[in-house]
Design an enzyme around this catalytic site. Structure first.
Site, PDB file in Angstrom:
ATOM      1  N   SER A 107      80.189  27.921  22.200  1.00 51.99           N
ATOM      2  CA  SER A 107      80.509  28.067  23.838  1.00 51.99           C
ATOM      3  C   SER A 107      79.060  28.187  24.596  1.00 51.99           C
ATOM      4  O   SER A 107      78.142  28.380  23.997  1.00 51.99           O
ATOM      5  CB  SER A 107      81.149  29.376  23.733  1.00 51.99           C
ATOM      6  OG  SER A 107      81.070  30.053  25.081  1.00 51.99           O
ATOM      7  N   TYR A 119      81.303  38.972  20.741  1.00 54.50           N
ATOM      8  CA  TYR A 119      81.694  37.596  20.867  1.00 54.50           C
ATOM      9  C   TYR A 119      80.628  36.590  20.832  1.00 54.50           C
ATOM     10  O   TYR A 119      80.801  35.644  19.943  1.00 54.50           O
ATOM     11  CB  TYR A 119      82.932  37.336  21.959  1.00 54.50           C
ATOM     12  CG  TYR A 119      83.211  36.063  21.951  1.00 54.50           C
ATOM     13  CD1 TYR A 119      84.133  35.561  20.998  1.00 54.50           C
ATOM     14  CD2 TYR A 119      82.807  35.399  23.103  1.00 54.50           C
ATOM     15  CE1 TYR A 119      84.357  34.103  21.040  1.00 54.50           C
ATOM     16  CE2 TYR A 119      83.208  33.906  23.196  1.00 54.50           C
ATOM     17  CZ  TYR A 119      84.111  33.457  22.093  1.00 54.50           C
ATOM     18  OH  TYR A 119      84.314  32.203  22.257  1.00 54.50           O
ATOM     19  N   LYS A 144      79.175  33.409  17.950  1.00 49.17           N
ATOM     20  CA  LYS A 144      79.104  31.980  18.398  1.00 49.17           C
ATOM     21  C   LYS A 144      77.536  31.329  18.059  1.00 49.17           C
ATOM     22  O   LYS A 144      77.445  30.672  17.515  1.00 49.17           O
ATOM     23  CB  LYS A 144      79.394  31.713  19.927  1.00 49.17           C
ATOM     24  CG  LYS A 144      80.751  31.650  20.108  1.00 49.17           C
ATOM     25  CD  LYS A 144      81.811  30.971  19.357  1.00 49.17           C
ATOM     26  CE  LYS A 144      83.077  31.183  19.427  1.00 49.17           C
ATOM     27  NZ  LYS A 144      84.227  30.510  18.471  1.00 49.17           N
TER      28      LYS A 144
HETATM   29  P1  NAD Z   1      93.303  30.871  20.654  1.00 53.68           P
HETATM   30  O1  NAD Z   1      92.931  32.726  20.360  1.00 53.68           O
HETATM   31  O2  NAD Z   1      94.233  30.539  21.448  1.00 53.68           O
HETATM   32  O3  NAD Z   1      93.043  30.179  19.405  1.00 53.68           O
HETATM   33  C1  NAD Z   1      92.229  30.830  18.229  1.00 53.68           C
HETATM   34  C2  NAD Z   1      93.348  30.806  17.146  1.00 53.68           C
HETATM   35  O4  NAD Z   1      92.719  31.077  15.752  1.00 53.68           O
HETATM   36  C3  NAD Z   1      94.706  31.459  17.185  1.00 53.68           C
HETATM   37  O5  NAD Z   1      95.960  30.825  17.058  1.00 53.68           O
HETATM   38  C4  NAD Z   1      94.496  32.685  16.019  1.00 53.68           C
HETATM   39  O6  NAD Z   1      95.900  33.133  15.926  1.00 53.68           O
HETATM   40  C5  NAD Z   1      93.564  32.107  15.189  1.00 53.68           C
HETATM   41  N1  NAD Z   1      92.926  33.159  14.301  1.00 53.68           N
HETATM   42  C6  NAD Z   1      92.146  33.843  14.810  1.00 53.68           C
HETATM   43  N2  NAD Z   1      91.354  34.600  13.806  1.00 53.68           N
HETATM   44  C7  NAD Z   1      92.119  34.075  12.696  1.00 53.68           C
HETATM   45  C8  NAD Z   1      91.910  34.420  11.166  1.00 53.68           C
HETATM   46  N3  NAD Z   1      91.266  35.350  10.842  1.00 53.68           N
HETATM   47  N4  NAD Z   1      92.367  33.398  10.401  1.00 53.68           N
HETATM   48  C9  NAD Z   1      93.162  32.059  10.755  1.00 53.68           C
HETATM   49  N5  NAD Z   1      93.671  32.247  12.166  1.00 53.68           N
HETATM   50  C10 NAD Z   1      92.966  32.800  12.990  1.00 53.68           C
HETATM   51  O7  NAD Z   1      91.675  30.691  21.416  1.00 53.68           O
HETATM   52  P2  NAD Z   1      91.022  29.575  22.037  1.00 53.68           P
HETATM   53  O8  NAD Z   1      91.058  29.652  23.437  1.00 53.68           O
HETATM   54  O9  NAD Z   1      92.147  28.178  21.602  1.00 53.68           O
HETATM   55  O10 NAD Z   1      89.775  28.913  21.389  1.00 53.68           O
HETATM   56  C11 NAD Z   1      89.738  28.450  20.168  1.00 53.68           C
HETATM   57  C12 NAD Z   1      88.112  28.464  19.671  1.00 53.68           C
HETATM   58  O11 NAD Z   1      87.347  28.119  20.743  1.00 53.68           O
HETATM   59  C13 NAD Z   1      87.747  29.886  19.368  1.00 53.68           C
HETATM   60  O12 NAD Z   1      86.758  29.928  18.411  1.00 53.68           O
HETATM   61  C14 NAD Z   1      87.176  30.522  20.534  1.00 53.68           C
HETATM   62  O13 NAD Z   1      86.008  31.210  20.431  1.00 53.68           O
HETATM   63  C15 NAD Z   1      86.573  28.980  21.262  1.00 53.68           C
HETATM   64  N6  NAD Z   1      86.092  28.945  22.479  1.00 53.68           N
HETATM   65  C16 NAD Z   1      87.243  29.382  23.385  1.00 53.68           C
HETATM   66  C17 NAD Z   1      86.994  29.401  24.833  1.00 53.68           C
HETATM   67  C18 NAD Z   1      87.846  29.728  25.917  1.00 53.68           C
HETATM   68  O14 NAD Z   1      87.420  30.110  26.947  1.00 53.68           O
HETATM   69  N7  NAD Z   1      89.175  29.427  25.577  1.00 53.68           N
HETATM   70  C19 NAD Z   1      85.579  29.086  25.435  1.00 53.68           C
HETATM   71  C20 NAD Z   1      84.393  28.691  24.326  1.00 53.68           C
HETATM   72  C21 NAD Z   1      84.663  28.810  22.957  1.00 53.68           C
HETATM   73  C1  WQD Z   2      85.021  33.058  35.322  1.00 54.98           C
HETATM   74  C2  WQD Z   2      84.792  33.651  36.859  1.00 54.98           C
HETATM   75  C3  WQD Z   2      84.263  36.101  36.572  1.00 54.98           C
HETATM   76  C4  WQD Z   2      88.623  37.052  35.984  1.00 54.98           C
HETATM   77  C5  WQD Z   2      84.541  33.497  29.521  1.00 54.98           C
HETATM   78  C6  WQD Z   2      83.534  34.194  28.153  1.00 54.98           C
HETATM   79  C7  WQD Z   2      82.877  32.812  27.667  1.00 54.98           C
HETATM   80  C8  WQD Z   2      83.937  31.746  27.353  1.00 54.98           C
HETATM   81  C9  WQD Z   2      84.882  31.460  28.580  1.00 54.98           C
HETATM   82  C10 WQD Z   2      84.611  32.005  25.260  1.00 54.98           C
HETATM   83  C11 WQD Z   2      83.662  34.630  36.570  1.00 54.98           C
HETATM   84  C12 WQD Z   2      85.555  35.777  37.769  1.00 54.98           C
HETATM   85  C13 WQD Z   2      87.274  36.522  36.161  1.00 54.98           C
HETATM   86  C14 WQD Z   2      88.976  37.979  37.140  1.00 54.98           C
HETATM   87  C15 WQD Z   2      87.372  37.148  38.588  1.00 54.98           C
HETATM   88  N1  WQD Z   2      84.771  32.021  26.264  1.00 54.98           N
HETATM   89  N2  WQD Z   2      86.537  36.451  37.327  1.00 54.98           N
HETATM   90  N3  WQD Z   2      88.403  38.076  38.431  1.00 54.98           N
HETATM   91  O1  WQD Z   2      83.252  34.950  31.979  1.00 54.98           O
HETATM   92  O2  WQD Z   2      82.847  32.707  32.657  1.00 54.98           O
HETATM   93  O3  WQD Z   2      83.372  33.226  30.343  1.00 54.98           O
HETATM   94  O4  WQD Z   2      85.305  32.595  29.182  1.00 54.98           O
HETATM   95  O5  WQD Z   2      83.669  31.381  24.516  1.00 54.98           O
HETATM   96  O6  WQD Z   2      82.358  33.296  26.447  1.00 54.98           O
HETATM   97  O7  WQD Z   2      82.422  35.039  28.828  1.00 54.98           O
HETATM   98  O8  WQD Z   2      85.182  33.206  32.333  1.00 54.98           O
HETATM   99  O9  WQD Z   2      87.459  33.074  33.271  1.00 54.98           O
HETATM  100  O10 WQD Z   2      86.241  35.370  32.629  1.00 54.98           O
HETATM  101  O11 WQD Z   2      85.446  34.188  34.572  1.00 54.98           O
HETATM  102  O12 WQD Z   2      86.525  37.249  39.707  1.00 54.98           O
HETATM  103  O13 WQD Z   2      90.014  38.638  37.162  1.00 54.98           O
HETATM  104  O14 WQD Z   2      85.964  34.380  37.145  1.00 54.98           O
HETATM  105  O15 WQD Z   2      83.613  37.084  37.328  1.00 54.98           O
HETATM  106  O16 WQD Z   2      82.741  34.603  37.792  1.00 54.98           O
HETATM  107  P1  WQD Z   2      83.522  33.553  31.926  1.00 54.98           P
HETATM  108  P2  WQD Z   2      86.125  34.109  33.153  1.00 54.98           P
END
Ligand code: NAD
Ligand code: WQD
Length: 334
Positions: A124, A149, A153
């Site tokens: 991330s 969290y 990562k």
């Molecule tokens: P998500 O929660 O929709 O998907 C993650 C999946 O992992 C879920 O289906 C959950 O049931 C499964 N899971 C969690 N713990 C588990 C375990 N112990 N064993 C087996 N399965 C397990 O999330 P997502 O948005 O699809 O994210 C996928 C990956 O990408 C995650 O690692 C997340 O941290 C990373 N990521 C997400 C974002 C974002 O904003 N969505 C941004 C950066 C990184």
């Molecule tokens: C985006 C913008 C908020 C909600 C997060 C995680 C990051 C990654 C992606 C996994 C910001 C603003 C939000 C609301 C708002 N996930 N906001 N009102 O914080 O950039 O990233 O998700 O890896 O690790 O930190 O994403 O969608 O929460 O926020 O004004 O109700 O929207 O302040 O500027 P963020 P977000």
């Protein structure tokens, strides 16, 4: 080629599975269904014609994952499974460290045991902390994360790098995602978080369907063009395609490679609100609230490395992200 997708019923995982199947890969999924539902497999079948092989297994329980490795030989693993709620990680750090870190260690031990040493890992942009440069390149130093969290990562990137150092048969691709939003064009796959959403687009979708009265905008006094936070929003289907392109890299090299997956464009919170309103012809009431702890002003990628080395570029614009988000929400949340 056969690919194991951990977390394959989740938001990004399910889109990636659909993309893999469309591009001719054989896919096996495991997930513990903590944050997703098994019915996603039916939606994937509706989209691709193929219902992927599914195991209910938990990263924290090595023996629950063993049958997956016993019964298949994989060319690579795409590792999405993990917990991702920033606020919850502050309240329950041990839950996050155990699930994400100990769970990934279990997975890597099994991968070693069964001789599959190629992993594409969901990292991330959060590992950059408050970034030292904008746009952010992969050589930008990692920063101080503001929550457990984020540290999972950052630490997992280090752990996977150390595994490669100790055994250079390992091949590792670390994909640093920016802000994934949007949904599959069919409206069948998308993100439906439990409870009140933390992230911007899921919150807007709940306001749009009338489940929440208004959006709180967290701060309008940042040093950005309109004072609200700026992020690099990327369509989840573009993100999924980036993983498919990374398979070639992970199967042909024995290196650690890091890529930003973003569009290179920064949009503010109010840009998102306005575009969502315009594209979907829905009013999103909002009010300005105090800044949210841990937020930074601006974060967007320089995606040039992924273009040069993976041949990958994000194709969808913000309008399409807003249109597809709403198409999913109105089908699934109403
Ligand atoms: P998500 O929660 O929709 O998907 C993650 C999946 O992992 C879920 O289906 C959950 O049931 C499964 N899971 C969690 N713990 C588990 C375990 N112990 N064993 C087996 N399965 C397990 O999330 P997502 O948005 O699809 O994210 C996928 C990956 O990408 C995650 O690692 C997340 O941290 C990373 N990521 C997400 C974002 C974002 O904003 N969505 C941004 C950066 C990184
Ligand atoms: C985006 C913008 C908020 C909600 C997060 C995680 C990051 C990654 C992606 C996994 C910001 C603003 C939000 C609301 C708002 N996930 N906001 N009102 O914080 O950039 O990233 O998700 O890896 O690790 O930190 O994403 O969608 O929460 O926020 O004004 O109700 O929207 O302040 O500027 P963020 P977000």
């Amino acid at each position: 080629m056969k690919i194991l997708v951990t977390g394959g019923t989740g938001y990004i995982g399910s889109h990636t599975v659909a993309e893999l199947i469309e591009r001719g890969y054989e896919v096996v999924i495991f997930d513990n269904l903590y944050n997703s539902k098994e019915e996603v497999l039916d939606y994937i079948k509706e989209i691709t014609g193929v219902r992927p092989v599914f195991y209910k297994a938990d990263l924290r329980d090595k023996e629950s994952m063993r049958p997956v490795f016993k019964e298949h030989t994989f060319d690579a693993v795409i590792h999405f499974a993990g917990l991702k709620a920033v606020g919850e990680s502050v309240e329950k750090p041990l839950f996050y460290y155990e699930n994400n870190i100990a769970g990934t260690v279990n997975l890597c031990e099994l991968m070693n045991e069964y001789g599959c040493k190629r992993i594409i890992f969901s990292s991330s942009a959060t590992v950059y902390g408050d970034p030292a440069e904008i746009p952010i390149t992969e050589s930008c130093p990692k920063g101080t994360c503001t929550n457990p969290y984020g540290w999972t990562k950052s630490m997992l990137e280090q752990i996977l790098t150390d595994i490669h150092t100790s055994d250079n048969e390992w091949s590792v691709v670390l994909l640093r995602y920016f802000n994934p939003i949007g949904a599959h064009e069919s409206g069948l796959l998308g993100e439906s978080p439990n409870g009140i959403p933390n992230n911007l687009m899921p919150y807007i979708m709940q306001v749009a369907v009338g489940k929440l009265p208004e959006l709180g905008v967290f701060g309008d006094d940042y040093d950005t063009p309109d004072g609200t936070g700026v992020r690099d929003y990327i369509h989840v289907v573009d993100l999924a395609k980036g993983h498919v392109n990374a398979i070639e890299k992970v199967t042909k090299t024995n290196e650690v490679n890091i890529y930003n997956l973003g569009t290179g464009n920064g949009y503010s919170v109010l840009d998102i609100v306005k575009t969502f309103e315009e594209v979907n012809n829905i009013k999103i009431p909002y009010s300005i609230k105090p800044r949210r702890a841990g937020d930074i002003a601006t974060c967007y990628a320089d995606p040039a490395k992924a273009k040069a080395e993976l041949g990958w570029v994000a194709e969808y614009d913000l309008r399409k992200m807003c249109e597809d988000s709403w198409n999913f929400a109105k089908k699934r949340f109403k």
